[in-house]
Design an enzyme around this catalytic site. Structure first.
Site, PDB file in Angstrom:
ATOM      1  CB  SER A  15      -0.911  -0.299   1.272  1.00 35.74           C
ATOM      2  OG  SER A  15      -0.390   0.381   2.365  1.00 35.74           O
ATOM      3  CD  GLU A  75       0.741   7.244 -11.864  1.00 33.76           C
ATOM      4  OE1 GLU A  75      -0.004   6.616 -11.144  1.00 33.76           O
ATOM      5  OE2 GLU A  75       1.682   6.717 -12.487  1.00 33.76           O
ATOM      6  CE  LYS A 110      -4.320   6.704  -2.159  1.00 33.47           C
ATOM      7  NZ  LYS A 110      -5.584   5.742  -2.149  1.00 33.47           N
ATOM      8  CG  ASP A 139     -11.771   6.282  -3.222  1.00 28.96           C
ATOM      9  OD1 ASP A 139     -11.095   5.440  -2.680  1.00 28.96           O
ATOM     10  OD2 ASP A 139     -12.447   6.947  -2.608  1.00 28.96           O
ATOM     11  CE1 TYR A 152      -1.636   1.404  -8.897  1.00 29.78           C
ATOM     12  CE2 TYR A 152      -3.434   2.426  -9.535  1.00 29.78           C
ATOM     13  CZ  TYR A 152      -2.768   1.615  -9.245  1.00 29.78           C
ATOM     14  OH  TYR A 152      -3.460   0.956  -7.859  1.00 29.78           O
ATOM     15  CE  LYS A 210      -6.600   9.416   1.732  1.00 25.07           C
ATOM     16  NZ  LYS A 210      -7.419   8.389   1.405  1.00 25.07           N
ATOM     17  CB  CYS A 239     -48.069   8.661   7.238  1.00 22.84           C
ATOM     18  SG  CYS A 239     -47.485   8.541   5.361  1.00 22.84           S
ATOM     19  CB  CYS A 282     -51.690   8.319   4.109  1.00 20.09           C
ATOM     20  SG  CYS A 282     -51.007   7.193   5.302  1.00 20.09           S
ATOM     21  CB  CYS A 298     -46.626   4.909   6.743  1.00 23.80           C
ATOM     22  SG  CYS A 298     -48.155   4.942   6.035  1.00 23.80           S
ATOM     23  CB  CYS A 321     -49.605   5.410   2.598  1.00 23.42           C
ATOM     24  SG  CYS A 321     -48.462   6.639   2.495  1.00 23.42           S
TER      25      CYS A 321
HETATM   26  S1  IVH Z   1       1.014   3.052  -6.964  1.00 25.90           S
HETATM   27  C1  IVH Z   1       3.512  -0.308  -4.134  1.00 25.90           C
HETATM   28  N1  IVH Z   1      -0.772   4.686  -8.158  1.00 25.90           N
HETATM   29  O1  IVH Z   1      -4.014   3.388  -3.455  1.00 25.90           O
HETATM   30  C2  IVH Z   1       2.031   0.449  -4.197  1.00 25.90           C
HETATM   31  N2  IVH Z   1      -1.311   3.343  -6.430  1.00 25.90           N
HETATM   32  O2  IVH Z   1      -3.731   3.823  -0.699  1.00 25.90           O
HETATM   33  C3  IVH Z   1       2.098   1.408  -5.319  1.00 25.90           C
HETATM   34  N3  IVH Z   1      -3.910   3.541  -5.882  1.00 25.90           N
HETATM   35  O3  IVH Z   1      -2.254   0.126  -3.021  1.00 25.90           O
HETATM   36  C4  IVH Z   1       0.817   1.944  -5.657  1.00 25.90           C
HETATM   37  N4  IVH Z   1      -4.268   5.120  -7.369  1.00 25.90           N
HETATM   38  O4  IVH Z   1      -4.236   0.419  -4.770  1.00 25.90           O
HETATM   39  C5  IVH Z   1      -0.680   3.850  -7.033  1.00 25.90           C
HETATM   40  N5  IVH Z   1      -2.024   6.218  -9.245  1.00 25.90           N
HETATM   41  C6  IVH Z   1      -1.800   5.107  -8.356  1.00 25.90           C
HETATM   42  C7  IVH Z   1      -3.005   4.926  -7.396  1.00 25.90           C
HETATM   43  C8  IVH Z   1      -2.761   3.814  -6.309  1.00 25.90           C
HETATM   44  C9  IVH Z   1      -4.699   4.354  -6.308  1.00 25.90           C
HETATM   45  C10 IVH Z   1      -4.080   2.880  -4.800  1.00 25.90           C
HETATM   46  C11 IVH Z   1      -3.263   1.506  -4.795  1.00 25.90           C
HETATM   47  C12 IVH Z   1      -2.641   1.612  -3.508  1.00 25.90           C
HETATM   48  C13 IVH Z   1      -3.462   2.491  -2.754  1.00 25.90           C
HETATM   49  C14 IVH Z   1      -2.863   2.927  -1.395  1.00 25.90           C
END
Ligand code: IVH
Length: 667
Positions: free
Chosen positions: A83, A114, A116, A118, A225, A314, A408, A411, A426, A431
């Protein structure tokens, strides 16, 4: 029902845990010992166990319970999925870069930035350019085999273009596009199903469905990515090259990235991304700063949890302060009353917010929200707006506490408290608000599919007094409909013919359309398949219903009770009188033979027809279809490019059969 004391304690624990998570993961500066942290988590777990109502999808306890779901095979990643460290502070982002510079002294470094994404982390394995395996991150070393589901995602190529290494692991994110998320939740709301809190939860939930035909309909997408293992060939040597290389192989990549040579350049990229991030199809909660060159990455290495060469910055959740003008109460299809915040409109995260759900009375009491308050509104997951708190300093004393009405709002009949569901309901079957919602549900695309009978039309019909109950739509006359607003001769004729046509809809659509508590479309199909007629379903004893796949005691009781309520009995008889298909003429559901009775099939690979259709064929011949291979599987039907399920079948000794052999048995 949990007392407000208990729920406020749970809220307080969640806040504390989130605070310590941030200190621990984001700042590497914990204020409490692991032991103290565990005690907080334990207390919250116990509270939620005692009061399951309090459990929210974002509760940290759910993270603890995040072991892989049953039903999916476990697969080991060739290269573990790590992560990212993250931070909310630009200074810390600078410090991160300075740290890397100290690790690599005297070297001019390049960075990429890049979005991130979600979503839900995913690893794809391609062998000789062909998709072999798709797996979730799981615990980083081992994840769930979700190949069957990922195959339904159109943006994931089943075969890569150009020359690629023999074995190639690709890392990225599955997401539910924001528009699809909104549509999915709107549909779930209509069907009285629980809403997903945000697109990420919806994507995660979808990816783990056992029925891949439902996954296909959800409209998931993906972007990539990163690289995992590369065997038997060469791959790019930097992030910027990787992104254009991935694109050439046909894999979707993040729509935009930036390159920078120093802290100032990185900050500028982060600022630019912040401006455009709401325009992407996916949700973006931050920017990922990465060292560009892979050789340099190797030199910095990783901690046990995350690489030292990357960090996520973030963005703060977007929040606004606005006035709570009033609290209205909506009545759902099942009669549940939901309080809704009517706000002074305010722009948040790229859209105008004027309303936010307040869930239930308890939630309002817990947050002490009063009408007339200045409130803070956040877009949780950036999509569903939520009132997160009150600006108590701005109180004048004229604010009014909210009380759920005793009657309600639609009604006027007395409402009932359902302590199990923390709900006020209700229970008047006549209704008008419930009738509107029930009609909308009955006519919806997933149910009786009556084109032209949407929310606005239903509203007109009910307001004009033309429709008071479901069966009334089958007695509508052209003259009555054409007298309504904006209804010309043509649209009247279209609506009436759509209603007329719906009489022939298959039994499962009617059953689903009736809106029985807990009976969704998939279950309606199963019941229709098992019982063949509405009358047999209505007459079925509870224990027989319970013997149906996916039906537990509560659901069986709900179905049984539905058909015993006098007004529902009347409803069924009126619909019968209007000539609706109660099953006997439902040829598609009727069994063609019992050739496959007692057998459980798993379908994998590419076949001559869509998988849905083949599954239907198996069911019509008495067989059952399952999404995953186990010892109980009778046969695996394997098409072209069959992947891990085939391997699993072989390892368990389950017989594998091709399509021609199956068709041979059925002819
Ligand atoms: S690079 C070794 N690039 O965010 C891990 N991760 O919160 C390299 N994520 O585990 C990850 N966008 O699942 C990378 N442009 C991006 C990303 C990204 C979303 C996720 C990914 C990561 C998690 C961590």
């Amino acid at each position: 029902m949990p007392s407000s004391n208990v729920s406020s304690r749970a809220g307080e624990l969640r806040r504390q845990i989130a605070h310590h998570d941030r200190l621990y993961y984001g700042k590497a500066a914990p204020e409490i010992t692991d032991r103290e942290y565990d005690a907080l988590l334990r207390e919250l777990c116990d509270l939620e166990d005692a009061h399951p109502d309090l459990r929210t999808p974002d509760s940290p306890t759910q993270r603890v319970a995040g072991q892989p779901l049953g039903g999916f095979a476990q697969v080991r990643h060739r290269v573990p999925m790590q992560s990212l460290d993250n931070t909310y502070s630009l200074e810390e982002a600078d410090e991160f870069m300075a740290r890397v510079e100290r690790l690599l002294p005297g070297i001019k470094l390049r960075w990429t930035i890049e979005p991130k994404v979600d979503g839900v982390a995913l690893s794809l394995t391609y062998r000789k350019g062909v998709l072999e395996l798709a797996a979730t991150r799981g615990d980083g070393a081992t994840g769930d085999d979700v190949t069957q589901n990922v195959r339904t995602i159109r943006s994931v190529p089943l075969k890569l273009e150009g020359g690629v290494p023999e074995v190639l692991e690709i890392r990225g994110e599955v997401y539910l596009p924001k528009k699809k998320f909104a549509a999915l939740n709107a549909e779930r709301e209509k069907e009285g199903e629980a809403l997903f809190a945000n697109p990420r939860n919806a994507a995660a939930g979808s990816l783990k469905l056992l029925d891949s035909s439902i996954v296909a309909r959800r409209g998931l997408s993906a972007v990539f990515y990163g690289l995992g293992a590369v065997e038997g060939g060469t791959a790019p040597s930097s992030q910027s090259e990787l992104l254009s290389w991935l694109k050439k192989t046909g894999l979707p990549v993040v729509p935009k990235f930036w390159e920078a040579g120093d802290e100032a350049g990185v900050r500028q990229a982060i600022a630019e991304l912040e401006k455009i991030r709401h325009d992407f199809a996916f949700e973006t909660d931050g920017a990922v700063i990465k060292l560009d060159e892979f050789k340099r990455r190797e030199q910095t290495g990783s901690t046990s949890k995350a690489p030292r060469w990357a960090m996520a910055y973030k963005y703060e959740a977007e929040r606004a302060r606005t006035k709570l003008n009033s609290i209205t109460v909506q009545v759902g299809r099942m009669g549940t009353l939901t309080p809704v915040a009517e706000l002074e409109p305010v722009p948040i995260a790229g859209s105008r917010v004027a309303r936010a759900t307040l869930h239930n009375e308890e939630e309002i009491a817990r947050k002490d929200i009063r009408v007339g308050d200045w409130v803070f509104v956040e877009k949780a997951g950036e999509v569903i707006p939520a009132v997160v708190g009150v600006d108590t300093k701005a109180r004048t004393g004229r604010e009014k506490k909210f009380k759920m009405p005793e009657k309600c709002p639609s009604c006027g009949s007395k409402v009932f408290r359902d302590p199990e569901l923390t709900a006020v309901r209700c229970i008047n079957p006549d209704c008008p608000a419930q009738i509107r919602r029930r009609l909308e549900h009955f006519a919806a695309r997933g149910a009786m599919d009556i084109e032209g009978l949407g929310e606005a039309m239903v509203d007109q019909l009910v307001t004009a007094g033309l429709v008071q109950a479901l069966p009334d739509i089958y007695a509508l006359k052209a003259g009555e409909v054409s007298a309504l607003e904006r209804m010309g001769e043509k649209s009247t004729a279209n609506l009436l013919s759509a209603i007329e046509g719906s009489r022939k809809q298959p039994l499962w659509r009617l059953l689903f359309g009736l809106g029985i508590m807990h009976v969704g479309a998939a279950l309606a199909r199963k019941l229709a398949g098992k019982y063949q007629t509405l009358d047999r379903i209505a007459a079925a004893p509870v224990d027989d219903l319970e013997n149906t796949e996916d039906v537990g005691a509560i659901v069986a009781q709900a179905i049984h009770d539905f058909f015993r309520l006098p007004h529902n009995k009347k409803l069924v008889e009126l619909l019968r009188g209007h000539g609706l298909n109660f099953g006997e003429r439902d040829e598609r559901a009727a069994p063609a033979s019992q050739e496959l009775a007692g057998e459980t099939w798993v379908i994998t690979g590419t076949l001559s027809r869509p998988r849905d259709e083949i599954a239907e064929l198996i069911r019509r011949h008495g067989g059952a279809v399952s999404g995953s291979v186990s010892k109980k599987t009778s046969y695996v039907l394997a098409g072209e490019e069959a992947g891990s399920k085939l391997d699993k079948a072989k390892s368990l000794g389950v017989p594998v059969i091709d399509e021609a052999t199956l068709r041979g048995r059925l002819s």
